[in-house]
Design a protein around this motif. Structure first.
Motif, PDB file in Angstrom:
ATOM      1  N   SER A 121       0.751  -1.001  -0.012  1.00 54.04           N
ATOM      2  CA  SER A 121       0.056  -0.011   0.069  1.00 54.04           C
ATOM      3  C   SER A 121       0.895   1.207   0.061  1.00 54.04           C
ATOM      4  O   SER A 121       2.081   1.143   0.625  1.00 54.04           O
ATOM      5  N   LEU A 122       0.115   2.341  -0.533  1.00 53.23           N
ATOM      6  CA  LEU A 122       1.022   3.664  -0.385  1.00 53.23           C
ATOM      7  C   LEU A 122      -0.007   4.666  -0.314  1.00 53.23           C
ATOM      8  O   LEU A 122      -1.360   4.568  -0.849  1.00 53.23           O
ATOM      9  N   ARG A 123       0.076   5.834   0.099  1.00 49.12           N
ATOM     10  CA  ARG A 123      -0.784   6.764   0.354  1.00 49.12           C
ATOM     11  C   ARG A 123      -0.235   8.088  -0.444  1.00 49.12           C
ATOM     12  O   ARG A 123       0.735   8.622   0.165  1.00 49.12           O
ATOM     13  N   LEU A 124      -0.851   8.481  -1.447  1.00 46.43           N
ATOM     14  CA  LEU A 124      -0.431   9.917  -2.005  1.00 46.43           C
ATOM     15  C   LEU A 124      -1.094  10.923  -1.543  1.00 46.43           C
ATOM     16  O   LEU A 124      -2.407  10.945  -1.036  1.00 46.43           O
ATOM     17  N   SER A 125      -0.639  11.988  -1.359  1.00 44.16           N
ATOM     18  CA  SER A 125      -0.968  13.274  -0.904  1.00 44.16           C
ATOM     19  C   SER A 125      -0.741  14.367  -2.082  1.00 44.16           C
ATOM     20  O   SER A 125       0.276  14.436  -2.780  1.00 44.16           O
ATOM     21  N   CYS A 126      -1.737  15.361  -2.145  1.00 44.46           N
ATOM     22  CA  CYS A 126      -1.710  16.414  -3.140  1.00 44.46           C
ATOM     23  C   CYS A 126      -2.054  17.816  -2.256  1.00 44.46           C
ATOM     24  O   CYS A 126      -3.212  17.783  -2.002  1.00 44.46           O
ATOM     25  N   ALA A 127      -1.213  18.730  -2.099  1.00 45.75           N
ATOM     26  CA  ALA A 127      -1.112  19.979  -1.416  1.00 45.75           C
ATOM     27  C   ALA A 127      -1.413  21.014  -2.309  1.00 45.75           C
ATOM     28  O   ALA A 127      -0.549  21.239  -3.156  1.00 45.75           O
ATOM     29  N   ALA A 128      -2.364  21.685  -2.212  1.00 46.07           N
ATOM     30  CA  ALA A 128      -2.814  22.845  -2.921  1.00 46.07           C
ATOM     31  C   ALA A 128      -2.242  24.166  -2.200  1.00 46.07           C
ATOM     32  O   ALA A 128      -2.537  24.147  -0.959  1.00 46.07           O
ATOM     33  N   SER A 129      -2.093  25.043  -2.876  1.00 49.40           N
ATOM     34  CA  SER A 129      -1.601  26.438  -2.320  1.00 49.40           C
ATOM     35  C   SER A 129      -1.769  27.554  -3.447  1.00 49.40           C
ATOM     36  O   SER A 129      -1.890  27.316  -4.495  1.00 49.40           O
ATOM     37  N   GLY A 130      -1.865  28.571  -3.066  1.00 50.87           N
ATOM     38  CA  GLY A 130      -2.075  29.704  -3.838  1.00 50.87           C
ATOM     39  C   GLY A 130      -3.604  30.375  -3.709  1.00 50.87           C
ATOM     40  O   GLY A 130      -3.726  31.534  -3.892  1.00 50.87           O
ATOM     41  N   ARG A 131      -4.516  29.474  -3.573  1.00 49.44           N
ATOM     42  CA  ARG A 131      -6.063  29.898  -3.175  1.00 49.44           C
ATOM     43  C   ARG A 131      -6.668  28.554  -2.557  1.00 49.44           C
ATOM     44  O   ARG A 131      -6.266  27.554  -2.895  1.00 49.44           O
TER      45      ARG A 131
END
Length: 119
Positions: free
Chosen positions: A17-27
């Protein structure tokens, strides 16, 4: 302008298993559709999963249904992809996408994170 940064990729054995993350910035992207796509060597980019702004609506590619789970935390401006029972065929660069409309017309894309599943 929105910047998306993926993390969590790596090398894992089949069945892992793996867990991917995607962090948004700017708004804030709390009202945006967000999703994951992937591209394997020599293949076109393909859809993996998507989630609506309220997390009520989710959509998965048939190839990952039952194994992958997409979720989001609007307070953290982050979307996740929990990947279980990984298969060598899941090896690809995984890209995060976001947009104010449908995920199929995503406006913003991350740089991608490599996932490699060994047999």
């Amino acid at each position: 302008q929105v910047q998306l940064v993926e993390s969590g990729g790596g090398l894992v054995q089949a069945g892992g298993s793996l867990r991917l993350s995607c962090a948004a910035s700017g708004r804030t992207v709390s009202s945006y559709s967000m999703g994951w796509f992937r591209q394997a060597p020599g293949k076109e980019r393909e859809f993996v999963a998507a989630i609506g702004w309220s997390s009520v609506s989710t959509l998965y590619a048939d190839s990952v249904k039952g194994r992958f789970t997409i979720s989001r935390d609007n307070a953290k401006n982050t979307v996740y992809l929990q990947m279980n029972s990984l298969e060598p065929e899941d090896t690809a660069v995984y890209y995060c996408a976001a947009g104010p409309g449908s995920i199929w017309s995503a406006t913003y894309w991350g740089q991608g994170t490599q996932v490699t599943v060994s047999s």
